[in-house]
Enzyme design. Structure first.
Site, short mmCIF file in Angstrom:
data_model
loop_
_atom_site.label_atom_id
_atom_site.label_comp_id
_atom_site.label_asym_id
_atom_site.label_seq_id
_atom_site.Cartn_x
_atom_site.Cartn_y
_atom_site.Cartn_z
CB SER A 1 16.18 12.93 -13.50
OG SER A 1 15.85 12.15 -12.36
CE1 TYR B 1 13.65 17.39 -11.05
CE2 TYR B 1 13.45 15.31 -10.13
CZ TYR B 1 14.16 16.09 -10.70
OH TYR B 1 15.47 15.93 -11.15
CE LYS C 1 14.82 17.42 -14.57
NZ LYS C 1 15.47 18.59 -15.05
C1 UD1 Z 1 16.41 11.88 -5.25
C2 UD1 Z 1 15.27 11.95 -6.05
C3 UD1 Z 1 15.58 11.96 -7.50
C4 UD1 Z 1 16.32 13.11 -7.93
C5 UD1 Z 1 17.84 13.10 -7.05
C6 UD1 Z 1 18.77 14.29 -7.40
C7 UD1 Z 1 13.63 10.97 -4.39
C8 UD1 Z 1 12.69 9.89 -3.94
N1 UD1 Z 1 14.48 11.03 -5.38
O1 UD1 Z 1 17.10 10.67 -5.67
O2 UD1 Z 1 14.27 12.02 -8.03
O3 UD1 Z 1 16.81 13.08 -9.34
O4 UD1 Z 1 17.52 13.06 -5.66
O5 UD1 Z 1 18.21 15.53 -6.67
O6 UD1 Z 1 13.69 12.11 -3.56
N2 UD1 Z 1 19.43 9.03 2.29
C9 UD1 Z 1 19.55 8.84 3.61
N3 UD1 Z 1 19.42 9.75 4.57
C10 UD1 Z 1 19.22 11.20 4.00
C11 UD1 Z 1 19.47 11.28 2.63
C12 UD1 Z 1 19.24 10.24 1.53
O7 UD1 Z 1 19.43 7.52 4.05
O8 UD1 Z 1 19.51 12.07 4.76
C13 UD1 Z 1 19.24 7.71 1.46
C14 UD1 Z 1 18.15 7.72 0.55
O9 UD1 Z 1 17.00 7.20 1.12
C15 UD1 Z 1 18.49 7.04 -0.88
C16 UD1 Z 1 19.85 7.50 -0.89
O10 UD1 Z 1 20.44 7.91 0.23
O11 UD1 Z 1 18.41 5.64 -0.61
C17 UD1 Z 1 20.19 8.52 -1.88
O12 UD1 Z 1 19.26 9.64 -1.53
P1 UD1 Z 1 19.13 11.10 -2.52
O13 UD1 Z 1 20.64 11.58 -2.37
O14 UD1 Z 1 18.14 11.78 -2.00
O15 UD1 Z 1 18.87 10.44 -4.03
P2 UD1 Z 1 17.83 9.60 -4.54
O16 UD1 Z 1 16.66 9.48 -3.43
O17 UD1 Z 1 18.42 8.64 -5.25
#
Ligand code: UD1
Length: 338
Positions: A124, A148, A152
């Protein structure tokens, strides 16, 4: 090649199985359904027109893993099987280290027992921590914010040491943000409970299963104030695995890390707007507080995978949203209904 796909019933695993068949390989799935559904197997068979060999096993059990490898005799392994919820790993670190490390160790040991020389590990972008963007594979020190992510990093290191000692070939694939679904609408991401990740949450809001999206923070130093990520289509990601497999099987690579991303920074609000456009359905949202541990900007330098594997992620954000919507709207309860 006969390829054992651990976690092959999961989201990325199932799409990779389909692409392996498409490329003429022979995948064998092993899964324990801890975070996946048996219903996916029929769907994979439907898409591929094949009956894919399947074994139910927990890879933390080294004895069973040795038996499985002895029976299957794979030429290569793609190791997806792993726990992957960042928040849960903070609450239950021992469970994460025990599960993810034990299963990787069993797989590595079992490869040795049958002379299997090729492994692709599902890593990742989290291994870059808060490194500079665009993130490239040369970053000297890997670090991660969560147990997590640290599993990795540790597994990357374990496989590196095993490769040095036993001359196996190891691909470390560092994924950015995989989203989307197979264009058939038959397989896709099927999170249990409330989704942690953005795209499945947006899809469930559009489907009316959740009232609105909470955007985690609108005051970042980014063009629209929301976080930037490198979203890539899961079928592109799956194709990246096939390319990496074919590369390491030539035998010229000991250990090599490749980023799998598009190299494009896309904001949370851009995803919301693209999803509305693709689905024709409104996606209500509110801007909430920042989520602990979120980085403002994460995106890949994907040039190494392009130059060395001949791989680029070609599907667009519009494709990612359209395919997610097709999957979500034709399977409102995921695989549970099947
Ligand atoms: C997350 C994990 C990462 C993991 C990846 C795949 C964290 C900090 N990182 O990445 O380690 O490899 O998932 O499972 O958890 N967002 C919203 N509202 C929501 C959900 C997400 O605004 O309800 C935003 C988040 O703040 C972020 C973006 O969407 O800015 C992407 O979020 P997400 O899909 O959870 O991925 P990552 O945080 O990049």
């Amino acid at each position: 090649m006969k390829v054992l796909v651990t976690g092959g019933a999961g989201y990325i695993g199932s799409h990779t199985v389909v692409q392996l068949v498409e490329a003429g390989h022979e995948p064998v799935i092993v899964d324990n359904f801890v975070n996946s559904s048996p219903g996916v197997l029929d769907r994979i068979n439907e898409i591929t027109g094949r009956e894919i060999e399947f074994h139910e096993a927990d890879l933390t059990d080294v004895k069973k893993t040795l038996q499985l490898f002895d029976e299957v005799r794979p030429e290569a392994v793609i190791h997806f099987a792993s726990l992957k919820a960042v928040g849960e790993s903070v609450e239950k670190p021992l469970m994460y280290f025990r599960n993810n490390l034990d299963s990787a160790l069993s797989v590595a040991e079992a490869m040795g027992s049958v002379g299997c020389q090729n492994i692709i590990f599902s890593s990742s972008a989290t291994v870059y921590g808060d490194g500079d963007v665009p993130m490239n594979e040369n970053q000297e020190y890997l670090r991660s914010d969560s147990p997590y992510g640290r599993t990795k990093i540790m597994i990357e290191q374990i496989l590196t040491d095993v490769a040095a000692a036993h001359s196996i070939h190891v691909a470390l694939l560092r994924y950015f943000n995989p989203v989307g679904a197979h264009e058939s609408g038959l397989i896709g991401e099927d999170p249990l409970g409330i989704p942690n990740n953005l795209m499945p949450y947006v899809a469930q809001v559009a489907a009316g299963r959740r009232e609105r999206l909470t955007v985690h923070g609108g005051d970042y130093d980014t063009p629209d104030g929301t976080c930037l990520r490198d979203y890539l289509h899961v079928v592109d990601l799956a194709e990246g695995h096939v390319k990496a497999l074919e590369c390491i099987a030539e035998g010229n690579v000991s250990v090599r890390a490749w980023n799998l991303g598009r190299g494009r920074a896309v904001s949370v609000l851009e995803i919301v707007h693209a999803f509305k456009e693709a689905s024709g359905v409104d996606v209500p949202y509110v801007i909430g507080p920042r989520r602990a541990g979120d980085l403002p900007s994460v995106w890949a330098d994907p040039s190494r995978a392009r130059d060395e594997l001949g791989w680029t992620a070609e599907r667009t954000v519009a494709d990612m949203c359209a395919d997610t919507w097709r999957w979500q709207s034709s399977n409102p309860d995921g695989y549970r209904a099947s």
